[in-house]
Design an enzyme around this catalytic site. Structure first.
Site, mmCIF file in Angstrom:
data_model
loop_
_atom_site.group_PDB
_atom_site.id
_atom_site.type_symbol
_atom_site.label_atom_id
_atom_site.label_comp_id
_atom_site.label_asym_id
_atom_site.label_seq_id
_atom_site.Cartn_x
_atom_site.Cartn_y
_atom_site.Cartn_z
ATOM 1 N N HIS A 185 55.656 14.666 40.154
ATOM 2 C CA HIS A 185 56.303 13.943 41.263
ATOM 3 C C HIS A 185 57.744 14.436 41.413
ATOM 4 O O HIS A 185 58.406 14.748 40.423
ATOM 5 C CB HIS A 185 56.272 12.434 41.005
ATOM 6 C CG HIS A 185 56.661 11.650 42.220
ATOM 7 N ND1 HIS A 185 57.973 11.471 42.581
ATOM 8 C CD2 HIS A 185 55.911 11.048 43.173
ATOM 9 C CE1 HIS A 185 58.008 10.775 43.708
ATOM 10 N NE2 HIS A 185 56.773 10.503 44.081
ATOM 11 N N ASN A 202 51.617 4.615 44.577
ATOM 12 C CA ASN A 202 52.453 4.983 43.430
ATOM 13 C C ASN A 202 53.529 3.906 43.304
ATOM 14 O O ASN A 202 54.475 3.875 44.094
ATOM 15 C CB ASN A 202 53.084 6.365 43.671
ATOM 16 C CG ASN A 202 54.071 6.731 42.578
ATOM 17 O OD1 ASN A 202 54.160 6.056 41.544
ATOM 18 N ND2 ASN A 202 54.819 7.801 42.799
ATOM 19 N N TRP A 203 53.367 3.060 42.325
ATOM 20 C CA TRP A 203 54.271 1.909 42.202
ATOM 21 C C TRP A 203 55.635 2.277 41.611
ATOM 22 O O TRP A 203 56.537 1.447 41.582
ATOM 23 C CB TRP A 203 53.615 0.829 41.346
ATOM 24 C CG TRP A 203 52.538 0.075 42.056
ATOM 25 C CD1 TRP A 203 52.087 0.286 43.331
ATOM 26 C CD2 TRP A 203 51.773 -1.031 41.543
ATOM 27 N NE1 TRP A 203 51.097 -0.616 43.641
ATOM 28 C CE2 TRP A 203 50.885 -1.434 42.558
ATOM 29 C CE3 TRP A 203 51.757 -1.712 40.321
ATOM 30 C CZ2 TRP A 203 49.995 -2.489 42.389
ATOM 31 C CZ3 TRP A 203 50.865 -2.755 40.142
ATOM 32 C CH2 TRP A 203 49.993 -3.141 41.172
ATOM 33 N N LYS A 204 55.757 3.465 41.082
ATOM 34 C CA LYS A 204 57.015 3.911 40.453
ATOM 35 C C LYS A 204 57.477 2.848 39.449
ATOM 36 O O LYS A 204 56.628 2.240 38.794
ATOM 37 C CB LYS A 204 58.059 4.197 41.544
ATOM 38 C CG LYS A 204 57.489 5.136 42.631
ATOM 39 C CD LYS A 204 58.502 5.651 43.590
ATOM 40 C CE LYS A 204 57.803 6.566 44.598
ATOM 41 N NZ LYS A 204 58.709 7.204 45.528
ATOM 42 N N GLY A 209 60.889 7.623 50.468
ATOM 43 C CA GLY A 209 61.765 6.456 50.378
ATOM 44 C C GLY A 209 62.863 6.427 51.427
ATOM 45 O O GLY A 209 63.802 5.647 51.328
ATOM 46 N N GLY A 245 54.438 5.010 48.282
ATOM 47 C CA GLY A 245 55.347 4.289 47.389
ATOM 48 C C GLY A 245 55.563 2.864 47.870
ATOM 49 O O GLY A 245 54.706 1.991 47.704
ATOM 50 N N GLY A 246 56.707 2.636 48.522
ATOM 51 C CA GLY A 246 57.141 1.297 48.921
ATOM 52 C C GLY A 246 56.068 0.424 49.553
ATOM 53 O O GLY A 246 55.882 -0.735 49.174
ATOM 54 N N GLU A 275 54.301 15.997 49.263
ATOM 55 C CA GLU A 275 55.325 14.977 49.481
ATOM 56 C C GLU A 275 56.662 15.651 49.786
ATOM 57 O O GLU A 275 57.383 16.046 48.853
ATOM 58 C CB GLU A 275 55.480 14.108 48.232
ATOM 59 C CG GLU A 275 54.225 13.358 47.859
ATOM 60 C CD GLU A 275 54.544 12.093 47.078
ATOM 61 O OE1 GLU A 275 54.110 11.034 47.519
ATOM 62 O OE2 GLU A 275 55.255 12.161 46.055
ATOM 63 N N GLU A 277 60.379 12.945 41.831
ATOM 64 C CA GLU A 277 61.370 12.183 41.054
ATOM 65 C C GLU A 277 61.379 12.628 39.587
ATOM 66 O O GLU A 277 62.416 12.586 38.929
ATOM 67 C CB GLU A 277 61.084 10.671 41.192
ATOM 68 C CG GLU A 277 61.478 10.172 42.582
ATOM 69 C CD GLU A 277 60.648 9.030 43.128
ATOM 70 O OE1 GLU A 277 59.923 8.378 42.353
ATOM 71 O OE2 GLU A 277 60.705 8.792 44.349
ATOM 72 N N SER A 311 57.137 7.878 53.013
ATOM 73 C CA SER A 311 57.369 6.834 54.026
ATOM 74 C C SER A 311 56.125 6.472 54.832
ATOM 75 O O SER A 311 56.228 6.150 56.011
ATOM 76 C CB SER A 311 58.530 7.227 54.959
ATOM 77 O OG SER A 311 59.730 7.321 54.211
HETATM 78 P P1 13P Z 1 57.560 6.139 49.773
HETATM 79 O O1 13P Z 1 56.199 5.830 50.367
HETATM 80 O O2 13P Z 1 58.271 4.929 49.283
HETATM 81 O O3 13P Z 1 58.352 7.006 50.683
HETATM 82 O O4 13P Z 1 57.267 7.021 48.452
HETATM 83 C C1 13P Z 1 56.428 8.107 48.537
HETATM 84 C C2 13P Z 1 56.146 8.613 47.166
HETATM 85 O O5 13P Z 1 57.022 9.129 46.501
HETATM 86 C C3 13P Z 1 54.801 8.411 46.629
HETATM 87 O O6 13P Z 1 54.623 9.130 45.446
#
Ligand code: 13P
Length: 260
Positions: free
Chosen positions: A97, A9-11, A175, A236-237, A169, A99, A215
């Site tokens: 999500h 998920n590149w956000k 994050g 994500g990251g 999640e 967020e 994470s």
């Molecule tokens: P991180 O892997 O950066 O913690 O993000 C997880 C996430 O929100 C994937 O949708």
């Protein structure tokens, strides 16, 4: 056998060139591998979906959107419909999500409405659920997860189990660098699988992939995938770097994903 997803998920990261370069670099590496039941997937921002789809065409790399409108079409400035996504032949879309829930006040009912729109266009929703730190500390994890499942899936018909993907999640792990331990993740995944069994039966429960997110990185993925009910990751990251993404695909392939 359940599918095992390595889903990035590149956000709100990467522009046009970065998206192109990433896909051009990872596709040949992915093509070299016997992936078995592992599905590598990336979710770039809306403007670059078509680029990612074009550059990954006929490879195993799948592309997802990060959100979708629950309206069909019309005067909804800034929104993107399921029909628009389908017109690019996109097959996956993240919904709910944390967020989106946090910054855009998304509710379970809205998540469900988005899923229904995606179903109309044969797009597979990746439905995100998870508790906050305060909820975990109050001992409410189970209650929160069950409420989210009831709210998001109420009245949603599942027959095969492959119609949707669920991503657990925990908000406190996103994050933060603090991933859930494999034991903590497995405990919630099992809870979700049991809920599916009780509400939809064995077939759906056995076939539906439940991803963990929060994470994940190459260093902790192997251990997480050892959880019986953990069918990959929503990342994500660590999904932003080609080498890390490819490394995580390799780890998933090596784990064989022999579940169910
Ligand atoms: P991180 O892997 O950066 O913690 O993000 C997880 C996430 O929100 C994937 O949708």
């Amino acid at each position: 056998m359940r599918k095992l997803y390595i889903a990035g998920n590149w956000k709100m990261n990467k522009g046009l060139m970065e998206t192109r370069v990433f896909v051009q670099r990872v596709v040949p590496e992915i093509n070299k591998q016997d992936l078995g039941n592992v599905i590598p997937l990336i979710a770039p921002a809306y403007p670059f979906l078509e680029e990612a789809l074009r550059e990954s065409f006929s490879s195993a790399l799948q592309v997802a959107a990060q959100d979708v409108s629950y309206h069909s079409e019309g005067a909804y400035t800034g929104e993107v419909s399921a029909q628009m996504l389908a017109s690019m032949e996109l097959k996956y879309c993240i919904v709910g999500h944390s967020e989106r829930r946090q910054y855009h006040n998304e509710t379970d009912a809205m998540v469900k409405a988005r899923m229904l729109k995606l179903f109309e266009h044969n797009i597979t929703p990746i439905v995100c659920i998870g508790e906050t730190l305060a909820q975990r500390e109050e001992g409410k994890t189970e209650e929160v997860i069950i409420n989210q499942l009831n709210g998001c899936l109420e009245g949603i018909k599942l027959i095969k189990g492959t119609e949707i993907i669920i991503a657990y999640e925990p908000v406190w792990a996103i994050g933060t660098g603090e991933n859930a331990t494999p034991w903590q993740a497995q405990e919630v995944h099992k809870l979700i699988r049991n809920w599916l069994k009780n509400n939809y039966g064995e077939t759906v429960a056995n076939e539906l992939s439940i991803l963990y997110g929060g994470s994940i990185k190459p260093a902790n993925l192997k251990e997480l995938l050892e959880g019986e009910d953990i069918d990959g990751g929503l990342i994500g990251g660590a999904s932003l770097k080609e080498e890390d993404f490819l490394e995580m695909v390799k780890i998933a392939v090596a784990s064989k994903g022999e579940k169910c």
